[in-house]
Write a protein that holds these residues in place. Structure first.
Motif, short mmCIF file in Angstrom:
data_model
loop_
_atom_site.label_atom_id
_atom_site.label_comp_id
_atom_site.label_asym_id
_atom_site.label_seq_id
_atom_site.Cartn_x
_atom_site.Cartn_y
_atom_site.Cartn_z
N GLU A 333 0.88 -1.19 0.01
CA GLU A 333 -0.03 -0.11 0.02
C GLU A 333 0.86 1.27 -0.11
O GLU A 333 0.46 2.36 -0.54
N THR A 334 2.08 1.13 0.50
CA THR A 334 2.92 2.21 0.59
C THR A 334 4.03 2.34 -0.49
O THR A 334 4.47 3.42 -0.56
N ALA A 335 4.15 1.06 -0.79
CA ALA A 335 5.69 1.17 -1.64
C ALA A 335 5.36 1.42 -3.18
O ALA A 335 4.33 1.09 -3.74
N LYS A 336 6.20 2.02 -3.93
CA LYS A 336 6.23 2.32 -5.10
C LYS A 336 6.13 1.24 -6.03
O LYS A 336 7.18 0.21 -5.82
N PRO A 337 5.77 1.21 -7.11
CA PRO A 337 5.57 0.19 -8.18
C PRO A 337 7.02 -0.19 -8.59
O PRO A 337 8.00 0.87 -8.60
N ALA A 338 7.40 -1.44 -8.62
CA ALA A 338 8.92 -1.88 -8.95
C ALA A 338 9.16 -1.53 -10.39
O ALA A 338 8.14 -1.87 -11.44
N ASN A 342 18.02 -0.75 -10.82
CA ASN A 342 18.94 0.30 -11.17
C ASN A 342 20.35 -0.22 -10.67
O ASN A 342 20.54 -1.41 -10.30
N ASP A 343 21.35 0.72 -10.72
CA ASP A 343 22.60 0.09 -10.61
C ASP A 343 22.96 -0.18 -8.91
O ASP A 343 23.50 -0.92 -8.51
N SER A 344 22.23 0.42 -7.99
CA SER A 344 22.38 0.09 -6.66
C SER A 344 21.89 -1.24 -6.29
O SER A 344 22.10 -2.03 -5.55
N MET A 345 20.67 -1.48 -6.94
CA MET A 345 20.15 -3.00 -6.75
C MET A 345 21.17 -4.02 -7.41
O MET A 345 21.39 -4.95 -6.81
N LYS A 346 21.79 -3.61 -8.38
CA LYS A 346 22.57 -4.70 -9.03
C LYS A 346 23.84 -4.88 -7.95
O LYS A 346 24.46 -5.79 -7.93
N SER A 351 23.97 -9.11 -0.88
CA SER A 351 23.44 -8.98 0.42
C SER A 351 22.11 -9.07 0.59
O SER A 351 21.76 -8.94 1.89
N ILE A 352 21.33 -8.87 -0.46
CA ILE A 352 19.87 -8.69 -0.26
C ILE A 352 19.07 -9.90 0.33
O ILE A 352 19.58 -11.21 0.16
N LEU A 353 18.06 -9.59 1.03
CA LEU A 353 17.05 -10.81 1.39
C LEU A 353 16.17 -10.91 -0.11
O LEU A 353 15.63 -9.82 -0.46
N THR A 354 15.83 -12.07 -0.37
CA THR A 354 14.80 -12.28 -1.39
C THR A 354 13.37 -11.51 -1.03
O THR A 354 12.92 -11.46 -0.23
N GLU A 355 12.98 -10.41 -2.12
CA GLU A 355 11.93 -9.71 -1.87
C GLU A 355 10.76 -10.51 -1.77
O GLU A 355 9.72 -10.15 -0.85
N LYS A 402 15.53 -11.44 -13.46
CA LYS A 402 15.62 -10.27 -14.16
C LYS A 402 15.69 -8.81 -13.57
O LYS A 402 16.44 -7.92 -13.86
N ASN A 403 15.12 -8.85 -12.40
CA ASN A 403 14.98 -7.55 -11.62
C ASN A 403 15.90 -7.55 -10.53
O ASN A 403 15.79 -6.77 -9.46
N TYR A 404 16.89 -8.45 -10.29
CA TYR A 404 17.75 -8.64 -9.04
C TYR A 404 16.91 -8.31 -7.82
O TYR A 404 17.61 -7.88 -6.99
N THR A 405 15.90 -9.17 -7.77
CA THR A 405 15.23 -9.17 -6.59
C THR A 405 15.30 -10.56 -5.64
O THR A 405 14.39 -10.72 -4.68
N VAL A 406 15.88 -11.61 -6.33
CA VAL A 406 16.21 -12.91 -5.32
C VAL A 406 17.64 -12.92 -5.14
O VAL A 406 18.54 -12.53 -5.61
#
Length: 454
Positions: A333-338, A342-346, A351-355, A402-406
């Protein structure tokens, strides 16, 4: 919401209008910035009770909210008492200012208020005239405006009476409960004793009132321990999901303690936020929502491991706890659509947690589909359904990559995802080609993904 006037916003109403005023104030509270704007004040006169125990608790547990309500009740007014019944469905919240010809006194404890609403009503036929009742409130306002101060003339206790009990007796006399003048069906001593007990409970409740911010820093320590566990599992080339699932080390048992502590905290917080009157998207403050998102992405995979270790299936529809669903819903409800990664995500993908905190549930369902396809007891309909599910999972997994979210931990050789891939590759054969198979068949892509250069 902000107001430019230096004076606080006051919402008021009489009788049923008081109920409307209370509901309107509740709708405003989430919109107010309490750091920059003065609290709104709702003053009702002769208003009937609104809301059940859930509403009463939700408001009472937040002092900033509870202090916004002042309900003035005359001993001549039957309207505030119409919903005070033996069933106890309706519960009071805020401060109640009970008035009589002798004076007035404030009470906050809900049970005490219900008790006194019953005991203080005069109930004389001549007092049923609404005009007379309305005039009594007008006289009360005039007295306040003149700042009338009454001297206590109570003689109902001596110097040996404990201070709390003496204060309660003074309050009860002010609202018309004079011991010597009460009908035989009212036990004034019982009322005094019950009020004294509830006042002590109220004082204890205020000390222990639910305060998420007080505990948030403590639960961060448990999250830090889980981060360390995650790193240790990664060093062992298995990933923390499968390390916990397979109980590979003694430290996996220690994780359960951290899980339970974190889950108790977030379950309580979600329950409180859900009961609290709120506007859409304003259920949790940004800091708590951020913490809840990290908790969900870190802990839900471990709950998924427990679920499938018990031989169960369809976690998302049959086994997912409510607090995970609500935390994800509030984030959406608060997050912006994916958008495009971007370079920061890549750069930070290592170190990310799977979204998607349900990722491993999808992996487990894909493993089940592989078994159904290769098993001898499956019908053609079951096999076709399994093929369809595997195609959907393939597209789902590729979309996350593809979206670097895993997390790149899925490519560790000991992970359940890699187990799925090896089984899926055998089923589909070397001639089958898709976006995911092209990526997975080149082992160099695993490292490229982890460095954000795929």
């Amino acid at each position: 919401m902000q107001t430019t006037n230096s004076k606080p916003l006051i919402i008021t109403g009489n009788s049923l209008g008081g109920s409307v005023a209370s509901l309107f104030t509740i709708s405003l509270l989430e919109k107010f910035n309490f750091l920059t704007t003065k609290h709104p004040l709702c003053i009702t006169f002769g208003s009937p009770l609104i809301g059940d125990e859930g509403l009463q608790e939700a408001i009472s547990k937040y002092a900033a909210w509870n202090s916004c309500f002042l309900h003035v009740v005359s001993d001549q007014d039957p309207v505030p008492r119409v919903l005070v019944s033996q069933t106890g469905v309706y519960k009071p919240f805020g401060t109640f200012l009970l008035c009589s010809k002798l004076g007035c006194s404030c009470f906050e404890d809900p049970l005490t208020i219900l008790l006194l609403l019953k005991a203080t009503y005069s109930g004389n036929p001549e007092n049923q005239d609404p005009n007379l009742v309305f005039e009594s409130y007008g006289a009360f306002v005039k007295d306040l405006n003149r700042k009338v101060i009454f001297m206590d003339t109570t003689k109902s206790f001596d110097w040996t009476t404990p201070p709390l009990r003496a204060g309660i007796i003074t309050q009860l006399v002010a609202i018309g409960l004079v011991p010597q003048q009460q009908p035989h069906n009212i036990d004034i001593n019982a009322i005094i004793t019950k009020t004294e007990i509830q006042e002590k409970k109220l004082a204890l409740f205020k000390k222990q009132v639910f305060d998420p911010s007080r505990k948030l820093n403590k639960v961060k320590v448990h999250m830090a321990n889980l981060e360390w566990y995650k790193k240790m599992a990664k060093d062992n080339k298995i990933g923390y999901y499968d390390s916990y699932k397979n109980e590979s080390h003694t430290s996996d048992l220690d994780v359960v303690i951290h899980m339970k502590t974190l889950t108790c905290y977030w379950e309580e917080l979600v329950n409180e936020a859900e009961k609290r009157p709120q506007t859409v998207g304003a259920s949790l403050r940004t800091g708590w929502l951020f913490g809840g998102t990290n908790y969900r992405r870190m802990i839900e995979p471990l709950d998924i491991a427990d679920y499938y270790n018990k031989g169960k299936s369809d976690y998302i529809n049959r086994g997912r706890p409510k607090h995970y669903i609500k935390l994800e819903q509030w984030l959406n409800e608060t997050a912006k659509p994916a958008g495009v990664p971007n370079d920061s995500m890549k750069q930070n993908v290592a170190s990310i947690l799977t979204e998607d905190s349900c990722f491993w549930a999808h992996v487990e369902e894909a493993l089940i589909s592989c078994k159904l396809l290769t098993g001898t007891g499956s019908s053609e309909m079951e096999k076709q359904s399994s093929r369809d599910s595997l195609f959907k999972f393939e597209n789902y997994a590729y979309g996350l990559m593809k979206n670097y979210t895993v997390s790149p931990e899925i490519f560790l050789q000991g992970s359940s995802f890699m187990q799925w891939w090896r089984e899926y590759e055998k089923i589909m054969g070397t001639s089958y080609s898709s976006n995911l198979t092209k990526l997975m068949k080149d082992y160099r892509n695993y490292d490229k993904y982890a460095t954000g250069s795929l």
